[in-house]
Write a protein that holds these residues in place. Structure first.
Motif, PDB file in Angstrom:
ATOM      1  N   LEU A  30       0.848  -1.198   0.000  1.00  0.00           N
ATOM      2  CA  LEU A  30       0.000   0.000   0.000  1.00  0.00           C
ATOM      3  C   LEU A  30       0.876   1.238   0.000  1.00  0.00           C
ATOM      4  O   LEU A  30       1.577   1.529   0.956  1.00  0.00           O
ATOM      5  CB  LEU A  30      -0.872  -0.020   1.254  1.00  0.00           C
ATOM      6  N   ARG A  32       1.722   5.425  -1.851  1.00  0.00           N
ATOM      7  CA  ARG A  32       1.213   6.600  -2.542  1.00  0.00           C
ATOM      8  C   ARG A  32       2.347   7.114  -3.408  1.00  0.00           C
ATOM      9  O   ARG A  32       3.245   7.779  -2.927  1.00  0.00           O
ATOM     10  CB  ARG A  32       0.780   7.633  -1.505  1.00  0.00           C
ATOM     11  N   ILE A  93      -4.506  -3.323   3.186  1.00  0.00           N
ATOM     12  CA  ILE A  93      -5.174  -2.800   1.984  1.00  0.00           C
ATOM     13  C   ILE A  93      -6.644  -2.554   2.335  1.00  0.00           C
ATOM     14  O   ILE A  93      -7.311  -3.464   2.837  1.00  0.00           O
ATOM     15  CB  ILE A  93      -5.102  -3.828   0.820  1.00  0.00           C
ATOM     16  N   TYR A  97     -10.839  -0.904  -1.881  1.00  0.00           N
ATOM     17  CA  TYR A  97      -9.956  -0.998  -3.049  1.00  0.00           C
ATOM     18  C   TYR A  97     -10.335  -2.167  -3.969  1.00  0.00           C
ATOM     19  O   TYR A  97      -9.937  -2.207  -5.123  1.00  0.00           O
ATOM     20  CB  TYR A  97      -8.492  -1.176  -2.621  1.00  0.00           C
ATOM     21  N   TYR A 107     -12.177   1.434  -7.663  1.00  0.00           N
ATOM     22  CA  TYR A 107     -12.408   2.538  -6.718  1.00  0.00           C
ATOM     23  C   TYR A 107     -11.094   3.227  -6.341  1.00  0.00           C
ATOM     24  O   TYR A 107     -11.063   4.427  -6.106  1.00  0.00           O
ATOM     25  CB  TYR A 107     -13.089   2.002  -5.449  1.00  0.00           C
ATOM     26  N   TRP A 108      -9.986   2.455  -6.273  1.00  0.00           N
ATOM     27  CA  TRP A 108      -8.719   3.053  -5.836  1.00  0.00           C
ATOM     28  C   TRP A 108      -8.154   4.036  -6.855  1.00  0.00           C
ATOM     29  O   TRP A 108      -7.252   4.805  -6.551  1.00  0.00           O
ATOM     30  CB  TRP A 108      -7.685   1.976  -5.467  1.00  0.00           C
ATOM     31  N   LYS A 109      -8.709   4.030  -8.081  1.00  0.00           N
ATOM     32  CA  LYS A 109      -8.292   5.053  -9.057  1.00  0.00           C
ATOM     33  C   LYS A 109      -9.093   6.340  -8.878  1.00  0.00           C
ATOM     34  O   LYS A 109      -8.776   7.359  -9.485  1.00  0.00           O
ATOM     35  CB  LYS A 109      -8.474   4.535 -10.493  1.00  0.00           C
ATOM     36  N   THR A 112      -8.127   7.471  -2.740  1.00  0.00           N
ATOM     37  CA  THR A 112      -7.222   6.545  -2.049  1.00  0.00           C
ATOM     38  C   THR A 112      -7.254   6.786  -0.547  1.00  0.00           C
ATOM     39  O   THR A 112      -7.661   7.864  -0.081  1.00  0.00           O
ATOM     40  CB  THR A 112      -5.768   6.708  -2.539  1.00  0.00           C
ATOM     41  N   THR A 121      -8.762  12.477  -2.681  1.00  0.00           N
ATOM     42  CA  THR A 121      -8.922  12.420  -4.136  1.00  0.00           C
ATOM     43  C   THR A 121      -8.429  13.715  -4.764  1.00  0.00           C
ATOM     44  O   THR A 121      -8.474  14.774  -4.137  1.00  0.00           O
ATOM     45  CB  THR A 121     -10.407  12.191  -4.515  1.00  0.00           C
ATOM     46  N   LYS A 150      -2.521   5.086 -12.764  1.00  0.00           N
ATOM     47  CA  LYS A 150      -2.934   4.801 -11.386  1.00  0.00           C
ATOM     48  C   LYS A 150      -4.136   5.625 -10.949  1.00  0.00           C
ATOM     49  O   LYS A 150      -4.577   5.529  -9.809  1.00  0.00           O
ATOM     50  CB  LYS A 150      -1.772   5.069 -10.435  1.00  0.00           C
ATOM     51  N   THR A 151      -4.620   6.466 -11.837  1.00  0.00           N
ATOM     52  CA  THR A 151      -5.781   7.278 -11.491  1.00  0.00           C
ATOM     53  C   THR A 151      -6.490   7.632 -12.791  1.00  0.00           C
ATOM     54  O   THR A 151      -6.044   7.260 -13.879  1.00  0.00           O
ATOM     55  CB  THR A 151      -5.333   8.532 -10.713  1.00  0.00           C
ATOM     56  N   ALA A 167     -16.040   3.673   1.337  1.00  0.00           N
ATOM     57  CA  ALA A 167     -14.877   3.831   2.228  1.00  0.00           C
ATOM     58  C   ALA A 167     -15.321   4.044   3.671  1.00  0.00           C
ATOM     59  O   ALA A 167     -14.670   3.572   4.608  1.00  0.00           O
ATOM     60  CB  ALA A 167     -14.010   4.996   1.751  1.00  0.00           C
TER      61      ALA A 167
END
Ligand code: SF4
Length: 366
Positions: A30, A32, A93, A97, A107-109, A112, A121, A150-151, A167
């Motif tokens: 996990l 960033r 995690i 996600y 969802y993780w795109k 986060t 976001t 990644k997004t 979330a």
């Protein structure tokens, strides 16, 4: 030094890890990597404190600290030059996600997990300033995570609402940070933050901090509040004109005085202590300049969220020296004194980075 200013050893170690970075000796897990603002982090929890610690950038590869995760991936031992100096927990995690929208976007795109309980976001993963050296903020990697797949470029309000609800329900997220690249509109992104916050607020009870440049019209602050935003960040990044011009030549065109008139108007709407600003220490502003600016901000009811600058890979500052941890250790108590003097405290902030505090050790000096 009195006890109020004494820094517990856990926070001292986390602060040192934040400045030096850590050489990570395991799988990525996990993380960033890239994105807006400070980045290339992993969240580490030591005792009661969680900090985002740079690990994924080249600059961290020269750190005297290394982290070796155990087989479960839930803990890691921290070593300094071969000697164990700590043991940290790593957040798992998040459950959300694993989910995808109907069109197949993970969802993780869309948003986060930051630290252990913050949903974050970047509503618009593009900025008018990012493509030209003459205007780009040199520390920022907003385009990198998009280029790396990644997004997604634009998070739609309905997508944000869906992810925020999940979330909260699946992972107990406590507040949300909504930032944005600056679009080519005079509201500086306030309009898309309004529609995004309104959609999230309609779907789930989650305090939201919005982050943008000062918009053209202070009426946007009330519109943001009416949309469900409870805290606002407008980020100075650097505090002296010379450093602003060098590090963020585009954003430096917005005069400091405009920031201060916007701060005043925003504090009138959101309240003292609900408006904050990021200050990146280590880019050339002196200790005195940061302390004086923090005092001015705190007096105005604006929380100066001072964080150590992280050299992010692929940016013009990737090889810029990391901030000296002794410099940060001198800064934090002085800023803490201003916070106390003016009655500001991160616990009283409704949402956002200064409440989270994981990118800085300032929280431990309030
Ligand atoms: S301080 Fe802000 S950027 Fe840093 S982990 Fe917390 S929410 Fe994310």
């Amino acid at each position: 030094m009195n006890n109020l200013n004494a820094s517990p050893p856990d926070s001292q170690l986390l602060s040192a890890l934040q400045c030096h970075g850590v050489r990570w000796q395991g799988a990525d897990g996990l993380t960033r990597k890239g994105g807006a603002g400070p980045s290339d982090h992993k969240a580490l929890t030591l005792g009661e404190h969680t900090a985002m610690v740079p690990m994924l950038n080249q600059a961290s590869q020269s750190s005297p600290y290394s982290a070796v995760p155990d087989a479960s991936g839930a803990q890691a031992l921290i070593f300094r030059e071969g000697l164990q100096v700590g043991q940290v927990q790593l957040p798992g995690i998040p459950n959300f996600y694993a989910l995808n929208t109907e069109d197949g976007t993970p969802y993780w795109k869309i948003a986060t997990l930051h630290s252990k309980d913050v949903l974050a976001t970047t509503v618009l993963q593009h900025c008018i300033r990012m493509n030209e050296a003459a205007t780009a903020c040199q520390f920022c990697a907003i385009g990198h995570s998009l280029a790396a797949g990644k997004t997604i470029a634009r998070k739609r309000p309905a997508q944000l609402a869906q992810v925020a609800k999940a979330a909260v329900e699946l992972d107990g997220v406590k507040h949300m940070v909504m930032t944005t690249g600056t679009p080519l509109t005079s509201d500086r992104g306030a309009a898309i933050l309004c529609e995004s916050a309104a959609a999230v607020t309609a779907a789930v009870d989650l305090p939201i901090q919005a982050q943008c440049e000062p918009p053209d019209d202070d009426a946007w602050f009330m519109r943001l509040k009416d949309s469900g935003v409870v805290s606002l960040g407008m980020h100075l990044e650097s505090v002296t004109d010379a450093v602003r011009q060098r590090i963020m030549p585009g954003k430096a065109q917005v005069p400091l005085e405009r920031y201060f008139s916007a701060f005043e108007a925003a504090v009138n709407v959101f309240g003292r202590g609900q408006v904050s600003t990021y200050i990146l220490a280590g880019l050339g502003d002196s200790e005195e300049a940061i302390v004086q600016m923090s005092e001015r901000l705190a007096r105005a009811g604006v929380y100066p969220f001072v964080v150590p600058f992280v050299p992010i890979d692929g940016t013009p500052l990737a090889h810029h020296p990391k901030p000296d941890s002794a410099f940060m250790q001198r800064l934090y108590p002085r800023i803490g004194a201003s916070l106390r003097k003016h009655g500001l405290h991160s616990d009283n902030i409704n949402a956002g980075c200064a409440k989270c505090g994981a990118c800085s050790a300032l929280k431990h000096h309030e």
